[in-house]
Design a protein around this motif. Structure first.
Motif, mmCIF file in Angstrom:
data_model
loop_
_atom_site.group_PDB
_atom_site.id
_atom_site.type_symbol
_atom_site.label_atom_id
_atom_site.label_comp_id
_atom_site.label_asym_id
_atom_site.label_seq_id
_atom_site.Cartn_x
_atom_site.Cartn_y
_atom_site.Cartn_z
ATOM 1 N N TYR A 1 0.849 -1.187 0.000
ATOM 2 C CA TYR A 1 0.000 0.000 0.000
ATOM 3 C C TYR A 1 0.889 1.243 0.000
ATOM 4 C CZ TYR A 1 -4.049 -2.895 1.207
ATOM 5 O OH TYR A 1 -5.055 -3.832 1.206
ATOM 6 N N SER A 2 0.573 2.198 -0.854
ATOM 7 C CA SER A 2 1.399 3.403 -0.993
ATOM 8 C C SER A 2 0.532 4.655 -0.967
ATOM 9 C CB SER A 2 2.208 3.365 -2.300
ATOM 10 O OG SER A 2 3.068 2.254 -2.331
ATOM 11 N N ILE A 3 1.198 5.775 -0.736
ATOM 12 C CA ILE A 3 0.548 7.086 -0.811
ATOM 13 C C ILE A 3 0.704 7.611 -2.229
ATOM 14 C CG2 ILE A 3 0.617 9.459 0.046
ATOM 15 C CD1 ILE A 3 1.578 8.365 2.719
ATOM 16 N N VAL A 4 -0.359 8.215 -2.765
ATOM 17 C CA VAL A 4 -0.405 8.653 -4.165
ATOM 18 C C VAL A 4 -0.280 10.173 -4.230
ATOM 19 C CG1 VAL A 4 -1.852 8.762 -6.226
ATOM 20 C CG2 VAL A 4 -1.742 6.657 -4.887
ATOM 21 N N ALA A 5 0.522 10.635 -5.177
ATOM 22 C CA ALA A 5 0.692 12.063 -5.463
ATOM 23 C C ALA A 5 0.704 12.247 -6.981
ATOM 24 C CB ALA A 5 1.984 12.589 -4.842
ATOM 25 N N PRO A 6 0.547 13.481 -7.467
ATOM 26 C CA PRO A 6 0.589 13.703 -8.921
ATOM 27 C C PRO A 6 1.972 13.365 -9.489
ATOM 28 C CG PRO A 6 -0.420 15.571 -7.801
ATOM 29 C CD PRO A 6 0.170 14.712 -6.738
ATOM 30 N N LEU A 7 2.019 13.033 -10.773
ATOM 31 C CA LEU A 7 3.290 12.758 -11.434
ATOM 32 C C LEU A 7 4.210 13.969 -11.334
ATOM 33 C CD1 LEU A 7 2.253 10.827 -14.689
ATOM 34 C CD2 LEU A 7 3.597 9.942 -12.766
ATOM 35 N N GLY A 8 5.472 13.713 -10.994
ATOM 36 C CA GLY A 8 6.446 14.784 -10.873
ATOM 37 C C GLY A 8 6.379 15.551 -9.574
ATOM 38 N N SER A 9 5.580 15.098 -8.619
ATOM 39 C CA SER A 9 5.464 15.814 -7.344
ATOM 40 C C SER A 9 6.791 15.766 -6.590
ATOM 41 C CB SER A 9 4.358 15.183 -6.493
ATOM 42 O OG SER A 9 4.345 15.771 -5.199
ATOM 43 N N PRO A 10 7.282 16.901 -6.086
ATOM 44 C CA PRO A 10 8.540 16.898 -5.321
ATOM 45 C C PRO A 10 8.407 16.273 -3.944
ATOM 46 C CG PRO A 10 7.554 19.086 -5.302
ATOM 47 C CD PRO A 10 6.711 18.270 -6.226
ATOM 48 N N MET A 11 7.180 15.995 -3.510
ATOM 49 C CA MET A 11 6.983 15.438 -2.174
ATOM 50 C C MET A 11 7.215 13.934 -2.099
ATOM 51 S SD MET A 11 3.649 17.407 -0.671
ATOM 52 C CE MET A 11 3.933 16.618 0.906
ATOM 53 N N ILE A 12 7.207 13.255 -3.240
ATOM 54 C CA ILE A 12 7.276 11.795 -3.229
ATOM 55 C C ILE A 12 8.544 11.295 -2.560
ATOM 56 C CG2 ILE A 12 7.609 9.803 -4.747
ATOM 57 C CD1 ILE A 12 4.753 10.497 -4.395
ATOM 58 N N LYS A 13 9.677 11.896 -2.893
ATOM 59 C CA LYS A 13 10.945 11.452 -2.316
ATOM 60 C C LYS A 13 10.939 11.620 -0.804
ATOM 61 C CE LYS A 13 15.298 10.186 -2.317
ATOM 62 N NZ LYS A 13 15.704 8.793 -2.612
ATOM 63 N N ASN A 14 10.521 12.799 -0.342
ATOM 64 C CA ASN A 14 10.507 13.052 1.100
ATOM 65 C C ASN A 14 9.495 12.168 1.827
ATOM 66 O OD1 ASN A 14 12.464 15.040 0.770
ATOM 67 N ND2 ASN A 14 10.943 16.677 0.504
ATOM 68 N N LEU A 15 8.352 11.909 1.191
ATOM 69 C CA LEU A 15 7.362 11.025 1.806
ATOM 70 C C LEU A 15 7.906 9.606 1.936
ATOM 71 C CD1 LEU A 15 4.047 12.196 0.081
ATOM 72 C CD2 LEU A 15 4.561 12.319 2.516
ATOM 73 N N SER A 16 8.597 9.117 0.913
ATOM 74 C CA SER A 16 9.160 7.764 0.958
ATOM 75 C C SER A 16 10.209 7.648 2.056
ATOM 76 C CB SER A 16 9.784 7.403 -0.389
ATOM 77 O OG SER A 16 8.788 7.347 -1.407
ATOM 78 N N VAL A 17 11.052 8.672 2.193
ATOM 79 C CA VAL A 17 12.072 8.653 3.245
ATOM 80 C C VAL A 17 11.410 8.660 4.619
ATOM 81 C CG1 VAL A 17 13.961 9.959 4.288
ATOM 82 C CG2 VAL A 17 13.842 9.719 1.798
ATOM 83 N N ALA A 18 10.368 9.485 4.779
ATOM 84 C CA ALA A 18 9.675 9.555 6.065
ATOM 85 C C ALA A 18 9.007 8.221 6.403
ATOM 86 C CB ALA A 18 8.641 10.681 6.035
ATOM 87 N N ILE A 19 8.439 7.550 5.414
ATOM 88 C CA ILE A 19 7.813 6.238 5.643
ATOM 89 C C ILE A 19 8.859 5.218 6.083
ATOM 90 C CG2 ILE A 19 6.709 4.299 4.453
ATOM 91 C CD1 ILE A 19 5.132 6.360 2.822
ATOM 92 N N LEU A 20 10.013 5.219 5.434
ATOM 93 C CA LEU A 20 11.083 4.300 5.828
ATOM 94 C C LEU A 20 11.574 4.590 7.241
ATOM 95 C CD1 LEU A 20 13.158 4.120 2.512
ATOM 96 C CD2 LEU A 20 11.616 2.403 3.446
ATOM 97 N N GLN A 21 11.654 5.858 7.602
ATOM 98 C CA GLN A 21 12.074 6.220 8.954
ATOM 99 C C GLN A 21 11.061 5.736 9.992
ATOM 100 O OE1 GLN A 21 12.590 10.464 8.638
ATOM 101 N NE2 GLN A 21 14.717 10.290 7.908
ATOM 102 N N LEU A 22 9.767 5.885 9.696
ATOM 103 C CA LEU A 22 8.732 5.395 10.617
ATOM 104 C C LEU A 22 8.784 3.881 10.742
ATOM 105 C CD1 LEU A 22 5.683 7.636 9.571
ATOM 106 C CD2 LEU A 22 7.043 7.801 11.667
ATOM 107 N N SER A 23 9.083 3.218 9.628
ATOM 108 C CA SER A 23 9.181 1.754 9.673
ATOM 109 C C SER A 23 10.368 1.308 10.510
ATOM 110 C CB SER A 23 9.290 1.203 8.250
ATOM 111 O OG SER A 23 9.458 -0.192 8.256
ATOM 112 N N GLU A 24 11.508 1.949 10.336
ATOM 113 C CA GLU A 24 12.698 1.586 11.093
ATOM 114 C C GLU A 24 12.551 1.895 12.578
ATOM 115 O OE1 GLU A 24 15.728 3.749 9.113
ATOM 116 O OE2 GLU A 24 15.733 2.477 7.322
#
Length: 464
Positions: A344-367
């Motif tokens: 399950y993933s979070i969806v953003a528009p194509l080319g959104s600059p938030m995707i990278k930061n959201l993915s890093v934040a999700i990995l940090q919460l998981s760790e």
């Protein structure tokens, strides 16, 4: 002099103005994000005028890490997102594509088709496809299912205890002068002792009753052991039979595809349906063709759970959603097989600059263990009876009774030796012999095999 002192003051005022303009620009650069979601327990649920659930907690944690503000609204058409024949998207995916929402936070499966239309983060939850059924179809019972209440080690321990007890009955009866005397018939031969112990184990009371105190102590210890053993056996057997309903004949998708007695279906327009539709596996293709031919799709997750609870219907869906249904409804069970692992993933528009930061934040919460905590919080089971499901009893579960039996056997043997010693002392006084000599003769006579005794009888008669 006054002009010189005013210039630094004017410079400070200019710097303050520039800083204020920069702060206003930063504030304007971070507007309130529009979040679209869908009602599904436990991801997003209504609580008065507010929304709560796993996704709302996840969104709050991401907002704290990234420092953004958000406003959540429910998707208008109550759909996750499906592409029609003309290429248009509906549901939450459609709102993100059309710019009506900045993010979609919901149990949206990461797929190649969706990845082409929108940007998706690293998965915040792993899931797969499984089967939900009602607990009313028992698994085929094996021939030796009656042995299931005890483990193999426990059965071996019981066998050794049985043989040891029979031997102790035989030995104590041979040693005790109150139970057997030379020339009399021995009621507790080794064969009769085995039969007596087996009869006591089945509560039948086979064989003659012992007369000596030592033999009675050995027998009472075995009777107590047998009563507790049978109580544990029948309690565990009834418990295992009661929990047999959780074992189902449909163990996987091969079983589902090869049977016709049970109807099955999945959520219409879902990624689960797309998985079976695009699969090259023959069994999965048969499942898709059957669902399409029977039109057994359901409109919502709640409908699929309801039909599974009614019986004779297998609901195919995301394993994490099915786990929640099992946790909430104790008459449901999920098949062990899980296929098509995805996330399950979070969806953003194509080319959104938030995707990278959201993915890093999700990995940090998981760790940090935050995602595991949220999973245990919202997937807590209310089926307390399932947690108490019985397992095969191990030897250490009955170690107290084995100890009591061993002490009883030891006490019986010691008491039999004491009885024989007391008898030998009395005989030694009458025959004017030493006690040790008489005791040795008694032991030699009593521990001889029956064949030796019978072979000596004719020679005794001849000498007479």
């Amino acid at each position: 002099m006054q002009t010189v002192s005013i210039r630094p003051l004017l410079g400070c005022l200019v710097c303050v103005a520039v800083l204020l303009l920069d702060l206003g620009t930063c504030t304007a650069a971070q507007p309130e994000l529009r979040i679209t979601t869908i009602k599904q327990d436990p991801y997003t649920m209504s609580k008065g005028s507010q929304l709560e659930g796993y996704c709302m907690d996840l969104l709050s944690e991401l907002a704290k890490k990234m420092g953004f503000r958000f406003k959540v609204h429910l998707v208008k058409d109550a759909s996750y997102g499906r592409q029609d024949e003309s290429g248009n998207w509906n549901g939450m995916i459609g709102e993100v594509v059309r710019g009506e929402a900045d993010l979609a936070v919901a149990p949206l499966t990461l797929t190649a088709t969706r990845e082409q239309a929108v940007a998706m983060t690293k998965p915040y939850m792993q899931t797969g496809i499984s089967i939900l059924l009602r607990r009313d179809v028992s698994e085929s019972v094996s021939f030796f299912d009656f042995l299931s209440p005890f483990s193999a080690q426990t059965w071996i321990g019981i066998l050794l205890a049985y043989l040891g007890t029979a031997f102790c009955i035989f030995l104590s009866a041979r040693l005790s002068p109150c139970e057997w005397r030379s020339g009399e018939e021995n009621n507790f031969s080794l064969h009769n002792s085995l039969w007596f112990a087996a009869g006591a184990l089945t509560l039948q009371g086979a064989g003659p009753h012992p007369k000596a105190l030592s033999v009675r102590i050995v027998c009472c210890s075995w009777w107590l052991f047998a009563v507790v053993l049978l109580a544990c056996y029948f309690a565990n057997l009834s418990s295992s039979k009661a929990s047999e309903s959780s074992q189902v004949t449909v163990k996987g998708f091969e079983d589902l595809a090869n049977q016709d007695g049970m109807e099955y279906g999945c959520l219409a327009g879902s990624s689960t349906l797309a998985f079976f539709k695009n699969s090259n596996n023959p069994a999965y293709r048969r499942i898709f063709e059957h669902m399409e031919r029977a039109n057994s799709f359901v409109a919502s997750m709640d409908e699929g759970v309801r039909r599974a609870r009614e019986g004779n219907f297998a609901f195919i869906g995301e394993s994490v959603s099915l786990d929640l249904a099992v946790a909430r409804h104790c008459n449901l069970v999920r098949a062990h097989e899980v296929i098509g692992m995805r996330g399950y993933s979070i969806v953003a528009p194509l080319g959104s600059p938030m995707i990278k930061n959201l993915s890093v934040a999700i990995l940090q919460l998981s760790e940090a263990g935050e995602l595991s905590y949220l999973r245990s919080k919202w997937w807590a089971s209310s089926c307390l009876a399932d947690s108490a499901r019985s397992a095969a009893l191990q030897p250490h579960s009955l170690k107290g009774m084995f100890l009591v039996l061993a002490l009883g056997l030891l006490l019986g043997i010691v008491l039999a030796v004491f009885e024989l010693t007391s008898r030998s002392r009395s005989t030694a006084g009458d025959q004017r012999k030493s006690c040790c000599t008489v005791l040795a003769e008694e032991l030699s006579q009593r521990l001889k095999t029956p064949n030796t005794n019978t072979s000596q009888e004719p020679s005794d008669k001849e000498s007479a």
